[in-house]
Write an enzyme that holds these catalytic residues in place. Structure first.
Site, PDB file in Angstrom:
ATOM      1  N   ARG A 150    -132.157 -44.814   4.645  1.00 10.90           N
ATOM      2  CA  ARG A 150    -133.373 -44.772   5.480  1.00 10.90           C
ATOM      3  C   ARG A 150    -133.540 -43.390   6.102  1.00 10.90           C
ATOM      4  O   ARG A 150    -134.654 -42.886   6.221  1.00 10.90           O
ATOM      5  CB  ARG A 150    -133.299 -45.862   6.567  1.00 10.90           C
ATOM      6  N   LYS A 183    -138.593 -47.093  18.573  1.00 16.40           N
ATOM      7  CA  LYS A 183    -140.052 -47.293  18.414  1.00 16.40           C
ATOM      8  C   LYS A 183    -140.431 -48.716  18.847  1.00 16.40           C
ATOM      9  O   LYS A 183    -141.378 -48.923  19.604  1.00 16.40           O
ATOM     10  CB  LYS A 183    -140.467 -47.072  16.952  1.00 16.40           C
ATOM     11  N   ARG A 225    -145.906 -43.327   7.618  1.00 16.77           N
ATOM     12  CA  ARG A 225    -144.557 -42.880   7.298  1.00 16.77           C
ATOM     13  C   ARG A 225    -144.540 -41.898   6.125  1.00 16.77           C
ATOM     14  O   ARG A 225    -143.484 -41.421   5.740  1.00 16.77           O
ATOM     15  CB  ARG A 225    -143.761 -44.106   6.893  1.00 16.77           C
ATOM     16  N   ARG A 252    -127.538 -53.220  16.743  1.00 11.02           N
ATOM     17  CA  ARG A 252    -128.778 -53.939  17.090  1.00 11.02           C
ATOM     18  C   ARG A 252    -128.683 -55.430  16.761  1.00 11.02           C
ATOM     19  O   ARG A 252    -128.177 -55.830  15.726  1.00 11.02           O
ATOM     20  CB  ARG A 252    -129.962 -53.338  16.342  1.00 11.02           C
ATOM     21  N   ARG A 256    -130.484 -57.607  11.340  1.00  9.91           N
ATOM     22  CA  ARG A 256    -131.304 -57.299  10.163  1.00  9.91           C
ATOM     23  C   ARG A 256    -130.413 -56.955   8.971  1.00  9.91           C
ATOM     24  O   ARG A 256    -129.391 -56.286   9.127  1.00  9.91           O
ATOM     25  CB  ARG A 256    -132.228 -56.105  10.480  1.00  9.91           C
TER      26      ARG A 256
HETATM   27  P1  AP5 Z   1    -135.470 -50.195  18.097  1.00  9.21           P
HETATM   28  O1  AP5 Z   1    -136.456 -50.170  19.210  1.00  9.21           O
HETATM   29  O2  AP5 Z   1    -135.306 -51.444  17.323  1.00  9.21           O
HETATM   30  O3  AP5 Z   1    -135.672 -48.922  17.139  1.00  9.21           O
HETATM   31  P2  AP5 Z   1    -136.758 -48.613  16.013  1.00  9.21           P
HETATM   32  O4  AP5 Z   1    -137.138 -47.181  16.138  1.00  9.21           O
HETATM   33  O5  AP5 Z   1    -137.835 -49.628  16.045  1.00  9.21           O
HETATM   34  O6  AP5 Z   1    -135.834 -48.767  14.740  1.00  9.21           O
HETATM   35  P3  AP5 Z   1    -136.114 -49.463  13.323  1.00  9.21           P
HETATM   36  O7  AP5 Z   1    -134.777 -49.608  12.654  1.00  9.21           O
HETATM   37  O8  AP5 Z   1    -136.926 -50.713  13.489  1.00  9.21           O
HETATM   38  O9  AP5 Z   1    -136.927 -48.391  12.595  1.00  9.21           O
HETATM   39  P4  AP5 Z   1    -137.105 -48.242  11.091  1.00  9.21           P
HETATM   40  O10 AP5 Z   1    -138.185 -47.248  11.069  1.00  9.21           O
HETATM   41  O11 AP5 Z   1    -135.903 -47.905  10.319  1.00  9.21           O
HETATM   42  O12 AP5 Z   1    -137.421 -49.751  10.580  1.00  9.21           O
HETATM   43  P5  AP5 Z   1    -138.770 -50.533  10.328  1.00  9.21           P
HETATM   44  O13 AP5 Z   1    -138.586 -51.934  10.723  1.00  9.21           O
HETATM   45  O14 AP5 Z   1    -139.931 -49.784  10.833  1.00  9.21           O
HETATM   46  O15 AP5 Z   1    -134.047 -49.783  18.763  1.00  9.21           O
HETATM   47  C1  AP5 Z   1    -132.881 -49.671  17.965  1.00  9.21           C
HETATM   48  C2  AP5 Z   1    -131.666 -50.089  18.797  1.00  9.21           C
HETATM   49  O16 AP5 Z   1    -131.476 -49.147  19.854  1.00  9.21           O
HETATM   50  C3  AP5 Z   1    -131.783 -51.455  19.480  1.00  9.21           C
HETATM   51  O17 AP5 Z   1    -130.555 -52.106  19.423  1.00  9.21           O
HETATM   52  C4  AP5 Z   1    -132.190 -51.130  20.920  1.00  9.21           C
HETATM   53  O18 AP5 Z   1    -131.721 -52.106  21.837  1.00  9.21           O
HETATM   54  C5  AP5 Z   1    -131.512 -49.787  21.129  1.00  9.21           C
HETATM   55  N1  AP5 Z   1    -132.263 -48.916  22.026  1.00  9.21           N
HETATM   56  C6  AP5 Z   1    -133.604 -48.674  22.021  1.00  9.21           C
HETATM   57  N2  AP5 Z   1    -133.940 -47.785  22.980  1.00  9.21           N
HETATM   58  C7  AP5 Z   1    -132.781 -47.446  23.596  1.00  9.21           C
HETATM   59  C8  AP5 Z   1    -132.465 -46.546  24.666  1.00  9.21           C
HETATM   60  N3  AP5 Z   1    -133.402 -45.829  25.286  1.00  9.21           N
HETATM   61  N4  AP5 Z   1    -131.186 -46.430  25.028  1.00  9.21           N
HETATM   62  C9  AP5 Z   1    -130.217 -47.161  24.401  1.00  9.21           C
HETATM   63  N5  AP5 Z   1    -130.445 -48.026  23.387  1.00  9.21           N
HETATM   64  C10 AP5 Z   1    -131.715 -48.158  22.992  1.00  9.21           C
HETATM   65  O19 AP5 Z   1    -138.851 -50.490   8.715  1.00  9.21           O
HETATM   66  C11 AP5 Z   1    -137.910 -51.185   7.913  1.00  9.21           C
HETATM   67  C12 AP5 Z   1    -138.215 -50.941   6.448  1.00  9.21           C
HETATM   68  O20 AP5 Z   1    -139.521 -51.453   6.129  1.00  9.21           O
HETATM   69  C13 AP5 Z   1    -138.251 -49.477   6.002  1.00  9.21           C
HETATM   70  O21 AP5 Z   1    -136.962 -48.992   5.703  1.00  9.21           O
HETATM   71  C14 AP5 Z   1    -139.151 -49.561   4.765  1.00  9.21           C
HETATM   72  O22 AP5 Z   1    -138.477 -50.071   3.657  1.00  9.21           O
HETATM   73  C15 AP5 Z   1    -140.195 -50.597   5.196  1.00  9.21           C
HETATM   74  N6  AP5 Z   1    -141.363 -49.975   5.879  1.00  9.21           N
HETATM   75  C16 AP5 Z   1    -141.705 -50.135   7.185  1.00  9.21           C
HETATM   76  N7  AP5 Z   1    -142.814 -49.422   7.469  1.00  9.21           N
HETATM   77  C17 AP5 Z   1    -143.168 -48.796   6.318  1.00  9.21           C
HETATM   78  C18 AP5 Z   1    -144.209 -47.901   5.973  1.00  9.21           C
HETATM   79  N8  AP5 Z   1    -145.108 -47.485   6.898  1.00  9.21           N
HETATM   80  N9  AP5 Z   1    -144.269 -47.450   4.700  1.00  9.21           N
HETATM   81  C19 AP5 Z   1    -143.376 -47.851   3.772  1.00  9.21           C
HETATM   82  N10 AP5 Z   1    -142.359 -48.691   4.023  1.00  9.21           N
HETATM   83  C20 AP5 Z   1    -142.248 -49.159   5.285  1.00  9.21           C
HETATM   84 MG    MG Z   2    -138.482 -51.172  14.731  1.00  8.15          MG
END
Ligand code: AP5
Ligand code: MG
Length: 240
Positions: free
Chosen positions: A192, A33, A108, A148, A181
């Protein structure tokens, strides 16, 4: 309506069709994402609004929200809806979000989705949402999460296995030392994924049912996925 007013109205309608509007990037932890949001920002010049990044900034700044969120994020659970909605509401009021924005990791839960739908419905002239769900299999996600690395300065996202930096451990853009992270461990990833299956999967179905929805295979090169997202958004936007 006068000819002038009709021409103005036509112009507004044409302009609306070229605005990206609100784009939702949905998908499990690690589907890409954040990576895709950064590609779309370059193309459309609208902001990426990542609730994960906003929450981590609050943690780093030691705000009241950050102090509450820190342990919840560390456990891989979701931060309460009311707190996240309030944070998003404030961010959407910033002037850079007028032409559209890319919501990354929000909504979410169904409560968050209904809150966003109601907010947009109450906003005069708001463009409709386009939702894109990215799919990647479990084993690939685990590899992406544990591999990552992030630049603490410019937030560029890398991966030691599939998207490495030129100089190991340092950002290609800033030269800063990369960080990992705290929640990017196998144990927290599993939690997660549980939260995703229980609370976020229904959000994907909610937007699928609304029709302005596309699903893309996230297990391909970054630029190929980005091109497919752009094509899907443009097609769905023209649906009016
Ligand atoms: P990346 O682009 O970083 O993936 P992502 O989908 O953004 O993954 P996240 O871990 O950030 O998602 P998440 O939903 O768990 O965490 P968030 O920060 O939102 O890519 C991942 C890896 O893959 C990288 O190394 C990249 O290089 C690689 N990659 C990407 N594309 C690729 C490709 N095509 N081919 C190969 N490799 C590739 O949330 C964290 C925490 O915050 C949650 O657990 C929760 O506690 C809280 N939170 C956040 N939002 C909310 C909400 N709306 N409500 C409640 N709690 C929330
Ligand atoms: Mg992310």
């Amino acid at each position: 309506m006068s000819a002038l007013m009709a021409a103005v109205e036509q112009g507004r309608e044409a302009e609306r069709k070229t605005l990206p509007g609100p784009i939702l990037l949905l998908g499990a932890p690690g589907v890409g994402k954040g990576t895709q949001a950064k590609e779309l920002v370059k193309l459309w010049g609208i902001p990426q609004i990542s609730t994960g990044d906003l929450l981590r900034a609050n943690v780093a700044d030691g705000t009241t929200l950050g102090r509450t969120a820190k342990e919840i994020i560390g456990r891989g659970e979701l931060v309460p809806d009311v707190l996240v909605n309030e944070m998003v509401a404030a961010r959407l009021l910033e002037p850079d979000a007028v032409r559209g924005y890319i919501l990354d990791g929000f909504p979410r839960t169904l409560v968050q989705a209904c809150w966003l739908d109601a907010r947009l419905a109450a906003q005069v002239g708001a463009l409709p949402v386009v939702a894109v769900s990215i799919q990647v299999n479990y084993n690939q996600l685990l590899r992406r999460i544990t591999g990552r690395r992030i630049c603490p300065v410019c937030q560029s996202i890398y991966n030691i296995y599939v998207n490495p930096t030129k100089k190991e451990g340092f950002c290609d853009v800033e030269g800063a030392e990369l960080i990992q992270r705290d929640d990017d461990t196998e144990e927290v990833f599993k939690e997660r994924m549980r939260a995703y299956a229980a609370l976020t999967s229904p959000v994907v179905e909610h937007y699928r049912d609304q029709g302005r929805f596309a699903e893309v295979d996230g297990d391909r090169p970054i630029e190929v996925i980005a091109a497919e997202i752009v094509a899907a958004v443009e097609r769905l936007r023209l649906q009016g």
